[in-house]
Scaffold this motif. Structure first.
Motif, PDB file in Angstrom:
ATOM      1  N   GLN A 267      11.942 -30.625  11.307  1.00 36.08           N
ATOM      2  CA  GLN A 267      13.237 -30.533  11.985  1.00 36.08           C
ATOM      3  C   GLN A 267      13.377 -29.123  12.560  1.00 36.08           C
ATOM      4  O   GLN A 267      12.704 -28.193  12.138  1.00 36.08           O
ATOM      5  CB  GLN A 267      14.397 -30.785  11.028  1.00 36.08           C
ATOM      6  N   GLY A 268      14.280 -28.972  13.517  1.00 34.70           N
ATOM      7  CA  GLY A 268      14.604 -27.646  14.027  1.00 34.70           C
ATOM      8  C   GLY A 268      13.526 -27.066  14.928  1.00 34.70           C
ATOM      9  O   GLY A 268      12.694 -27.769  15.495  1.00 34.70           O
ATOM     10  N   LYS A 269      13.553 -25.743  15.058  1.00 35.60           N
ATOM     11  CA  LYS A 269      12.633 -25.064  15.961  1.00 35.60           C
ATOM     12  C   LYS A 269      11.175 -25.250  15.562  1.00 35.60           C
ATOM     13  O   LYS A 269      10.289 -25.300  16.415  1.00 35.60           O
ATOM     14  CB  LYS A 269      12.971 -23.567  16.022  1.00 35.60           C
ATOM     15  N   VAL A 270      10.898 -25.310  14.270  1.00 32.57           N
ATOM     16  CA  VAL A 270       9.504 -25.472  13.850  1.00 32.57           C
ATOM     17  C   VAL A 270       8.968 -26.834  14.303  1.00 32.57           C
ATOM     18  O   VAL A 270       7.761 -26.976  14.547  1.00 32.57           O
ATOM     19  CB  VAL A 270       9.362 -25.269  12.337  1.00 32.57           C
ATOM     20  N   LYS A 271       9.824 -27.816  14.469  1.00 27.85           N
ATOM     21  CA  LYS A 271       9.391 -29.120  14.999  1.00 27.85           C
ATOM     22  C   LYS A 271       8.910 -28.965  16.433  1.00 27.85           C
ATOM     23  O   LYS A 271       7.933 -29.600  16.845  1.00 27.85           O
ATOM     24  CB  LYS A 271      10.534 -30.131  14.917  1.00 27.85           C
ATOM     25  N   GLN A 272       9.583 -28.117  17.219  1.00 28.19           N
ATOM     26  CA  GLN A 272       9.154 -27.864  18.598  1.00 28.19           C
ATOM     27  C   GLN A 272       7.750 -27.266  18.623  1.00 28.19           C
ATOM     28  O   GLN A 272       6.919 -27.621  19.465  1.00 28.19           O
ATOM     29  CB  GLN A 272      10.145 -26.930  19.285  1.00 28.19           C
ATOM     30  N   LEU A 273       7.481 -26.358  17.682  1.00 28.48           N
ATOM     31  CA  LEU A 273       6.149 -25.759  17.608  1.00 28.48           C
ATOM     32  C   LEU A 273       5.097 -26.832  17.332  1.00 28.48           C
ATOM     33  O   LEU A 273       4.052 -26.893  18.001  1.00 28.48           O
ATOM     34  CB  LEU A 273       6.111 -24.685  16.516  1.00 28.48           C
ATOM     35  N   PHE A 274       5.354 -27.683  16.357  1.00 35.20           N
ATOM     36  CA  PHE A 274       4.385 -28.718  15.996  1.00 35.20           C
ATOM     37  C   PHE A 274       4.196 -29.732  17.128  1.00 35.20           C
ATOM     38  O   PHE A 274       3.104 -30.274  17.296  1.00 35.20           O
ATOM     39  CB  PHE A 274       4.810 -29.419  14.711  1.00 35.20           C
ATOM     40  N   THR A 275       5.234 -29.995  17.895  1.00 33.18           N
ATOM     41  CA  THR A 275       5.124 -30.950  19.004  1.00 33.18           C
ATOM     42  C   THR A 275       4.072 -30.487  20.004  1.00 33.18           C
ATOM     43  O   THR A 275       3.171 -31.250  20.385  1.00 33.18           O
ATOM     44  CB  THR A 275       6.485 -31.130  19.696  1.00 33.18           C
ATOM     45  N   VAL A 276       4.154 -29.230  20.438  1.00 32.96           N
ATOM     46  CA  VAL A 276       3.179 -28.734  21.417  1.00 32.96           C
ATOM     47  C   VAL A 276       1.826 -28.460  20.759  1.00 32.96           C
ATOM     48  O   VAL A 276       0.780 -28.565  21.393  1.00 32.96           O
ATOM     49  CB  VAL A 276       3.706 -27.472  22.147  1.00 32.96           C
ATOM     50  N   TYR A 277       1.848 -28.130  19.473  1.00 34.93           N
ATOM     51  CA  TYR A 277       0.602 -27.895  18.739  1.00 34.93           C
ATOM     52  C   TYR A 277      -0.222 -29.173  18.662  1.00 34.93           C
ATOM     53  O   TYR A 277      -1.423 -29.190  18.948  1.00 34.93           O
ATOM     54  CB  TYR A 277       0.947 -27.379  17.342  1.00 34.93           C
TER      55      TYR A 277
ATOM     56  N   PRO B 219       6.333 -24.952   7.292  1.00 34.23           N
ATOM     57  CA  PRO B 219       7.472 -25.675   7.871  1.00 34.23           C
ATOM     58  C   PRO B 219       8.653 -25.824   6.913  1.00 34.23           C
ATOM     59  O   PRO B 219       9.805 -25.846   7.354  1.00 34.23           O
ATOM     60  CB  PRO B 219       6.877 -27.046   8.219  1.00 34.23           C
ATOM     61  N   ASN B 220       8.372 -25.932   5.608  1.00 33.51           N
ATOM     62  CA  ASN B 220       9.459 -26.062   4.631  1.00 33.51           C
ATOM     63  C   ASN B 220      10.382 -24.854   4.664  1.00 33.51           C
ATOM     64  O   ASN B 220      11.609 -24.984   4.705  1.00 33.51           O
ATOM     65  CB  ASN B 220       8.878 -26.211   3.223  1.00 33.51           C
ATOM     66  N   THR B 221       9.796 -23.655   4.614  1.00 33.28           N
ATOM     67  CA  THR B 221      10.609 -22.441   4.555  1.00 33.28           C
ATOM     68  C   THR B 221      11.015 -21.949   5.944  1.00 33.28           C
ATOM     69  O   THR B 221      11.968 -21.191   6.065  1.00 33.28           O
ATOM     70  CB  THR B 221       9.872 -21.332   3.787  1.00 33.28           C
ATOM     71  N   SER B 222      10.316 -22.405   6.992  1.00 35.68           N
ATOM     72  CA  SER B 222      10.751 -22.073   8.355  1.00 35.68           C
ATOM     73  C   SER B 222      12.075 -22.758   8.663  1.00 35.68           C
ATOM     74  O   SER B 222      12.978 -22.151   9.251  1.00 35.68           O
ATOM     75  CB  SER B 222       9.686 -22.499   9.370  1.00 35.68           C
ATOM     76  N   LEU B 223      12.186 -24.038   8.285  1.00 35.06           N
ATOM     77  CA  LEU B 223      13.457 -24.741   8.469  1.00 35.06           C
ATOM     78  C   LEU B 223      14.552 -24.063   7.672  1.00 35.06           C
ATOM     79  O   LEU B 223      15.666 -23.852   8.175  1.00 35.06           O
ATOM     80  CB  LEU B 223      13.314 -26.204   8.058  1.00 35.06           C
ATOM     81  N   ALA B 224      14.245 -23.695   6.426  1.00 35.17           N
ATOM     82  CA  ALA B 224      15.244 -22.989   5.601  1.00 35.17           C
ATOM     83  C   ALA B 224      15.684 -21.699   6.274  1.00 35.17           C
ATOM     84  O   ALA B 224      16.881 -21.368   6.286  1.00 35.17           O
ATOM     85  CB  ALA B 224      14.663 -22.707   4.217  1.00 35.17           C
ATOM     86  N   GLY B 225      14.737 -20.951   6.851  1.00 36.33           N
ATOM     87  CA  GLY B 225      15.085 -19.701   7.523  1.00 36.33           C
ATOM     88  C   GLY B 225      16.032 -19.939   8.678  1.00 36.33           C
ATOM     89  O   GLY B 225      17.056 -19.234   8.817  1.00 36.33           O
ATOM     90  N   GLU B 226      15.731 -20.914   9.512  1.00 36.06           N
ATOM     91  CA  GLU B 226      16.608 -21.202  10.648  1.00 36.06           C
ATOM     92  C   GLU B 226      18.000 -21.589  10.182  1.00 36.06           C
ATOM     93  O   GLU B 226      19.013 -21.093  10.706  1.00 36.06           O
ATOM     94  CB  GLU B 226      16.016 -22.318  11.504  1.00 36.06           C
TER      95      GLU B 226
END
Length: 501
Positions: free
Chosen positions: A96-106, A428-435
């Motif tokens: 979810q969130g911005k990290v999901k955008q990273l994984f989409t293009v990755y 991704p777990n803690t990236s979502l938490a950070g956002e």
């Protein structure tokens, strides 16, 4: 010409990532007083930069002071570009969130190489000052009498050119991979991996890694030749769970086992490999033991050991893997991938039973998942997987150091037991938490800040975040996969003495 095209690709990447975001109302920002920002982030690991970006986008002034010489940590300097995605049972992604955008293009292959990740990282840091190469000289702590919480009043630091500075802030964020801030707060260390794997050390940590970079790999031949074998043949030759897709590999434990390390400080495990295109390949597999990320000399020695070992590994991979007959080294990262270091008590320390029980919390800041994957130590080289949860919640309290009102932790500093950390640590777990925490810092109206947020206020924050950012943190259920365990079995599981199927 190649550099020109890489530059165009990087610009296109920034545009694509910006286009992925929903349109938002422009935020009225005020000029930041460099000596008194709203939020000071210590360290530039990507998980904390999601927090910085979200806080800045919500109108707060943010400053990053980084003890490392260059920003980006494990992702940019360590080139840890093999990204692990958390899935719920049944294969549903938990991104979810911005990290999901990273994984989409990755996953599309549009971002795989270092310069593309650097362009992505700049979308998180744009407009946020980063002061690199600092050293903290003093942390002024106030309060703490009776039942009152402590707080950080100011931090003094020295810049790399020798200037001494003192700053104040509303919030302070620990975002280094060596507890540069939290190690100074008088907190109790959470027992580490030495409590799970037998160790002669008073405290121990999971291995670090130097990412291995190769070129001239024929990935198509690699995939076809391995795929031509039957399941039994693959397991006998390469190891269980060995898989090669168009873009990734995992497994290949037998390839690692057949390599003889040059010393007990290094070890080649199974190959987590990513196809970067143009014959370039990146592998996460070289473990380096005994690294102290708070000691520059220890880091330097580990990088040199890793480089020498990588040179020895090249002929091994040429002989072992089809399509790798002409593989060559493709340079080295500037830094290590640090998995694990000292963590300190938080208001709530996640336990393995929380994860396997699918526990959700009133103050969720992330919906997480991933196997409880404990990487090895020098005395337990292969590590161990303790269980595979469905999904679970990560509470705000696991990102608040115990007894402090204005300190937050990010990324691998998460408050989790040694066993729970095997899953909680995943980016991704803690990236979502950070956002999510970055948004909450700006939106909470409680005078005591996030440390005193009520359940009612948290519900309102959850609603705001779901409406504006499409991030769901409440109303989620995780499967309880340990409901039949006895109390004694639960205790053993939390201590790492029990492994679940």
């Amino acid at each position: 010409m190649k550099k020109f095209l890489s530059g165009i690709a990087a610009l296109m990447l920034v545009w694509m990532l910006s286009a992925c975001e929903e349109e938002r109302e422009p935020i009225k920002k005020t000029a930041m007083n460099p000596d008194k920002p709203d939020v000071v982030v210590i360290g530039s690991e990507i998980e904390g930069m999601y927090l910085a970006r979200a806080a800045a986008d919500e109108g707060l002034s943010v400053l990053v002071i980084d003890p490392r010489e260059k920003p980006g940590g494990q992702l940019i300097q360590g080139e840890m570009l093999y990204l692990d995605e958390p899935f719920a049972e049944g294969g549903k992604s938990l991104l979810q969130g911005k990290v999901k955008q990273l994984f989409t293009v990755y996953k599309k292959g549009e971002i795989r190489k270092p310069e593309q990740f650097q362009a992505y990282y700049r979308t998180l840091t744009e407009g946020i000052p980063i002061v690199s190469g600092i050293s903290i000289t003093n942390v002024e702590i106030a309060g703490g009498a009776g039942t009152a919480k402590k707080s950080i009043r100011s931090i003094s630091y020295r810049t790399k050119d020798g200037q001494d500075k003192t700053i104040t802030a509303r919030y302070w964020v620990e975002n280094t991979d060596f507890a540069a801030l939290t190690s100074r707060l008088g907190l109790k260390r959470i027992p580490g991996i030495e409590t799970v794997f037998t160790s002669t050390k008073e405290k121990d940590h999971m291995a670090a890694s130097l990412m291995m970079k190769f070129r001239n790999v024929d990935w198509d031949k690699f995939r076809k030749e391995v795929g031509r074998l039957g399941k039994k043949e693959i397991e006998q030759k390469y190891g269980s769970e060995t898989t090669v897709t168009d873009t990734f590999t995992w497994g290949f434990g037998n390839v690692g086992a057949r390599f003889t390390p040059s010393s007990k400080e290094v070890f080649l495990r199974g190959l987590n490999t990513v196809n970067q295109g143009d014959g370039e390949v990146l592998i996460n597999a070289l473990l380096i033991y005994g690294v102290n990320p708070s000691d520059d000399e220890s880091v330097r020695r580990a990088i040199e050991n890793g480089k020498r070992e990588t040179e020895r590994i090249v002929p091994h991979l040429r002989a072992e893997l089809p399509g790798w007959e002409h593989a060559e080294l493709n340079g080295f990262p500037n830094y290590l991938y640090i998995r694990d270091y000292d963590r300190y008590e938080t208001e709530y320390v996640l336990q393995a039973t929380d994860l396997m029980g699918g526990a959700m919390h009133w103050d969720n800041v992330s919906i997480a998942g991933y196997p409880l994957d404990l990487q090895g130590t020098m005395e337990h080289t292969w590590g161990e997987r303790k269980g595979v949860p469905d999904k679970y919640g990560m509470p705000l309290r696991s990102f608040l150091p115990k007894g402090y009102s204005n300190v937050i932790i990010a990324g691998k500093n998460v408050g989790a037991s040694a066993v729970a950390y095997g899953s909680a640590r995943i980016q991704p777990n803690t990236s979502l938490a950070g956002e999510v925490i970055g948004i909450m810092l700006a939106k909470t109206t409680n005078e005591g800040g996030l440390s005193e947020v009520t359940e009612k206020e948290m519900n309102e924050l959850h609603r705001y975040i779901q409406k504006k950012y499409d991030i769901q943190l409440s109303g989620v259920k995780g499967k309880n996969k340990i409901e039949n365990l006895s109390e004694e079995q639960r205790r053993q599981f939390n201590e790492g003495k029990l492994t679940l199927p």
